[in-house]
Design a protein around this motif. Sequence first.
Motif, PDB file in Angstrom:
ATOM      1  N   ARG A 163       0.840  -1.207   0.000  1.00  0.00           N
ATOM      2  CA  ARG A 163       0.000   0.000   0.000  1.00  0.00           C
ATOM      3  C   ARG A 163       0.870   1.250   0.000  1.00  0.00           C
ATOM      4  NH1 ARG A 163      -5.413  -0.240   1.426  1.00  0.00           N
ATOM      5  NH2 ARG A 163      -6.081  -2.269   2.113  1.00  0.00           N
ATOM      6  N   ILE A 165       0.547   5.679   0.172  1.00  0.00           N
ATOM      7  CA  ILE A 165      -0.295   6.815   0.526  1.00  0.00           C
ATOM      8  C   ILE A 165       0.085   7.957  -0.410  1.00  0.00           C
ATOM      9  CG2 ILE A 165      -0.872   8.483   2.345  1.00  0.00           C
ATOM     10  CD1 ILE A 165      -1.803   5.624   2.981  1.00  0.00           C
ATOM     11  N   ALA A 187      -4.822  10.001  -0.114  1.00  0.00           N
ATOM     12  CA  ALA A 187      -5.365   8.853  -0.840  1.00  0.00           C
ATOM     13  C   ALA A 187      -4.527   7.625  -0.495  1.00  0.00           C
ATOM     14  CB  ALA A 187      -5.322   9.111  -2.350  1.00  0.00           C
ATOM     15  N   SER A 188      -5.059   6.458  -0.793  1.00  0.00           N
ATOM     16  CA  SER A 188      -4.301   5.217  -0.612  1.00  0.00           C
ATOM     17  C   SER A 188      -4.579   4.301  -1.791  1.00  0.00           C
ATOM     18  CB  SER A 188      -4.691   4.517   0.691  1.00  0.00           C
ATOM     19  OG  SER A 188      -5.979   3.955   0.581  1.00  0.00           O
ATOM     20  N   THR A 199      -7.586   5.397  -4.096  1.00  0.00           N
ATOM     21  CA  THR A 199      -8.891   5.828  -3.610  1.00  0.00           C
ATOM     22  C   THR A 199      -8.716   6.905  -2.545  1.00  0.00           C
ATOM     23  OG1 THR A 199      -8.905   4.045  -1.977  1.00  0.00           O
ATOM     24  CG2 THR A 199     -10.031   3.615  -4.056  1.00  0.00           C
ATOM     25  N   VAL A 254      -8.934   8.963   0.952  1.00  0.00           N
ATOM     26  CA  VAL A 254      -8.930   8.564   2.360  1.00  0.00           C
ATOM     27  C   VAL A 254      -9.581   9.655   3.201  1.00  0.00           C
ATOM     28  CG1 VAL A 254      -7.465   8.058   4.373  1.00  0.00           C
ATOM     29  CG2 VAL A 254      -6.912   7.060   2.154  1.00  0.00           C
ATOM     30  N   GLU A 255      -8.974  10.838   3.228  1.00  0.00           N
ATOM     31  CA  GLU A 255      -9.530  11.938   4.016  1.00  0.00           C
ATOM     32  C   GLU A 255      -8.830  13.231   3.644  1.00  0.00           C
ATOM     33  OE1 GLU A 255      -7.836  12.493   8.347  1.00  0.00           O
ATOM     34  OE2 GLU A 255      -8.140  10.341   8.017  1.00  0.00           O
ATOM     35  N   ILE A 312      -1.984   7.841   9.609  1.00  0.00           N
ATOM     36  CA  ILE A 312      -2.611   7.216   8.436  1.00  0.00           C
ATOM     37  C   ILE A 312      -1.655   6.200   7.813  1.00  0.00           C
ATOM     38  CG2 ILE A 312      -3.418   7.642   6.067  1.00  0.00           C
ATOM     39  CD1 ILE A 312      -4.501  10.371   7.131  1.00  0.00           C
ATOM     40  N   TYR A 329      -2.536   2.194   7.520  1.00  0.00           N
ATOM     41  CA  TYR A 329      -2.587   1.508   6.234  1.00  0.00           C
ATOM     42  C   TYR A 329      -1.361   0.630   5.981  1.00  0.00           C
ATOM     43  CZ  TYR A 329      -6.759   4.019   4.758  1.00  0.00           C
ATOM     44  OH  TYR A 329      -8.043   4.491   4.647  1.00  0.00           O
ATOM     45  N   GLN A 348      -8.811  15.541  -1.788  1.00  0.00           N
ATOM     46  CA  GLN A 348      -8.686  14.080  -1.800  1.00  0.00           C
ATOM     47  C   GLN A 348      -8.565  13.563  -3.235  1.00  0.00           C
ATOM     48  OE1 GLN A 348     -11.651  11.969   0.559  1.00  0.00           O
ATOM     49  NE2 GLN A 348     -11.788  13.740   1.923  1.00  0.00           N
TER      50      GLN A 348
END
Length: 169
Positions: A10, A12, A24-25, A34, A36-37, A52, A56, A128
């Motif tokens: 993964r 970020i 995003a991640s 996608t 995230v915040e 974060i 993740y 985002q």
Amino acid sequence: MTERTFRRGRRIGVDVGDARIGVASCDPDGMLATPVETVPAGPASQARLVAIAEEYAAVEVVVGLPRSLNGGEGPAAAKVRVYAGELAARLAPVPVRLVDERMSTVTATHGLRASGVKAKKGRSVIDQAAAVVILQSALDGEKAAGRPPGQRVEPAQPAAGDDPGRPNE
């Protein structure tokens, strides 16, 4: 014909702004980025990004570097370079990489408008979405080139008098 390899794990994606930071991640196979915040910019932002990345289990953090259309760097890029260096120091040994983010916010804004999101309502969503564009571009670039995207950031050294054991917030 040589087979290109992709580093699994993964990642970020981060879009650093003066007011907000889009995050995003991606999945471990790097297929899809996608949202995230949106993290408020400011003293606590790096601590949240570290949290974060830990949540993740990120193998890498990709930060968008704002360049002008001709590829040059201005004051915004200088700020992001400093921010990324500080983030790299906090995240070590997880690498932080800077990737060209030209047009990421424009691309994100057009995509959101096309899906009916109003500009005023969607400011945090735009951040985002810009992080998604930055990360997806980095993933696609790595798959095409067979090597990590952008440039690795060296962790910033603490300023004289700073306690290296205490995070700067």
